[in-house]
Design an enzyme around this catalytic site. Structure first.
Site, PDB file in Angstrom:
ATOM      1  N   CYS A  47       0.811  -1.211   0.000  1.00 29.58           N
ATOM      2  CA  CYS A  47       0.000   0.000   0.000  1.00 29.58           C
ATOM      3  C   CYS A  47       0.847   1.265   0.000  1.00 29.58           C
ATOM      4  O   CYS A  47       0.345   2.353  -0.288  1.00 29.58           O
ATOM      5  CB  CYS A  47      -0.949   0.014   1.196  1.00 29.58           C
ATOM      6  SG  CYS A  47      -0.105  -0.041   2.793  1.00 29.58           S
ATOM      7  N   GLY A 192      -8.955 -10.814   3.974  1.00 29.46           N
ATOM      8  CA  GLY A 192      -7.571 -11.287   3.908  1.00 29.46           C
ATOM      9  C   GLY A 192      -6.837 -11.099   5.222  1.00 29.46           C
ATOM     10  O   GLY A 192      -7.432 -10.856   6.276  1.00 29.46           O
TER      11      GLY A 192
END
EC number: 1.2.1.70
Length: 433
Positions: A47, A192
């Site tokens: 990210c 996840g």
């Protein structure tokens, strides 16, 4: 030669990182097709960063030309203008690649210094490259040392415990908006590992009312294993309306929560008056336009990164010292490996001369097994000091002196003399800081 193309929160806007992350498979495939220039690659997409670690043929394209070729390849695969990439990235080569990777895997280059997730992400990037067959021996070695270095940093400094993960930082920012975590109704989007970490962080704060939605239909399985309530697609609107806090961390590439969807949820008669939306997804899971809606506050990765705390100075300094030492040792070992062809050539020459003399002695009947063994031992002893000295010279960046000496004294030629170690970046124009 090792090369690293790096675009991170330090050099690029999150919009650009999002686009690179979305095209990671295409970039990986494009790099694998660069036969003759790129021997191997490992792509790390998180990210906060997009990086391609490459084993390249320095003989085909030298210096800045190699870096420019890599940038052009990434640009073509991602659909991003090459000039934009040049101004939003850094390119490292040779020993600088190892030091950068060791810093990244130890959490020193993260938005939240010392965050714990990055070491696992680096390991998974290597495993993915192994699976696709793009790992070379050089890449395998530098990533293995990076893993050991990150463990050493974790065990020997306080950086990992002092640093906080992105999830925990986001929730800390949310504390000024939430007075009673036990009363908060949470909708978690994603199933996840990041979702699991988010749920754990929420429960640490006392959250008990959690529903989970999965854009890929995995909510029921996650809910069963984590003791939360699953939300099906038909019930998403109602769950959004009831939630005080929405946390998204899905890997899907499209917006899961659009402005229209959230506006419809807010319009429900019994919907919560105010809600905080924390978007931890990259690409974004939430349309930024939702922040325009009444009673909605959005915290996305870009906003969260602005509030990342200053480094824990002592822990960070200790960690950087360990990383620097590991990088220096890696460079020294790499230099020793580079001198190996010259050492092999010298040993081959010496033992070749010895074998020829022994063969002549045998033809005259003047040789015995004991004499031959003694001569071979003597040759090994005589080669010991030059071998040690060669490695010392290599570690000090002067391997070429040994190559030149071997050529001058014995006529030994090495086809590929060892490269000069220690290049920090391709050049001042190519490597952005």
């Amino acid at each position: 030669m090792l090369l690293c193309f790096s675009s991170s929160h330090r050099t690029a806007e999150f919009d650009l990182l999002e686009r690179l992350e979305r095209h990671a498979p295409a970039v990986t495939a494009a790099l694998a097709e660069q036969h003759g220039i790129v021997a191997g690659s490992v792509v790390l997409a998180t990210c906060n960063r997009f990086e391609a670690y490459l084993d390249v043929d320095a003989q085909r394209l030298a210096g800045a030309a190699t870096a420019d070729h890599v940038i052009e390849t990434v640009a073509a695969a991602s659909g991003i203008d090459a000039d934009v990439l040049r101004s939003s990235s850094a390119v490292y080569s040779d020993d600088a690649v190892a030091e950068h990777l060791f810093s990244v895997s130890s959490g020193l280059e993260s938005v939240v210094v010392g965050e714990g997730e990055i070491a696992g992400q680096v390991r998974r990037a290597l495993q993915a490259a192994r699976t696709s067959g793009t790992v070379t021996g050089n890449l395998e070695r530098v990533f293995q040392v990076a893993s050991r270095t990150s463990r050493g940093v974790k065990n020997q400094t306080g950086i990992m415990t002092a640093g906080r993960s992105m999830v925990r930082l986001a929730l800390e920012l949310a504390e000024s908006r939430i007075t009673d975590w036990a009363a908060v109704r949470v909708l978690l989007v994603g199933t996840g590992k990041y979702a699991g970490a988010s749920l754990a962080a929420l429960r640490e704060r006392g959250v008990v009312d959690v529903q989970v939605f999965s854009p890929t239909g995995r909510a029921a399985k996650f809910a069963l294993s984590h003791d939360v309530v699953p939300v099906e697609s038909d019930d998403l609107l109602e769950a959004l309306g009831a939630a005080d806090l929405v946390v998204t961390c899905s890997a899907v590439t499209d917006h899961v929560i659009t402005r229209t969807l959230l506006a419809d949820a807010i319009a429900a008669p019994d919907a919560a008056e105010r809600r905080l939306v924390i978007d931890l997804g990259l690409p974004r899971n939430v349309d930024p336009a939702v922040a325009e809606l009444r009673g909605v506050e959005l915290l996305d990765l870009e906003t969260i990164s602005i509030h990342a705390p200053v480094e824990e100075l002592n822990a960070a300094a200790d960690a950087r010292e360990l990383v620097g030492a590991a990088a220096a040792e890696f460079a020294a070992q790499s230099a020793e490996q580079a001198i190996t062809p010259a050492l092999v050539a010298l040993r081959t020459h010496v033992f070749g001369v010895l074998d020829a003399e022994i063969a002549r002695a045998r033809s005259r009947g003047d040789s015995s097994e004991q004499t031959e063994a003694a001569l071979r031992h003597l040759a090994g002893v005589l080669l010991h000091t030059p071998s040690v000295r060669a490695r010392e010279l290599a570690r000090n960046g002067d391997a070429q002196a040994f190559v030149d000496a071997a050529a001058a004294l014995f006529g030994v030629e090495v086809e590929e003399p060892p490269r000069a170690a220690g290049l920090r970046a391709v050049d001042d124009e190519t490597a952005a800081s």
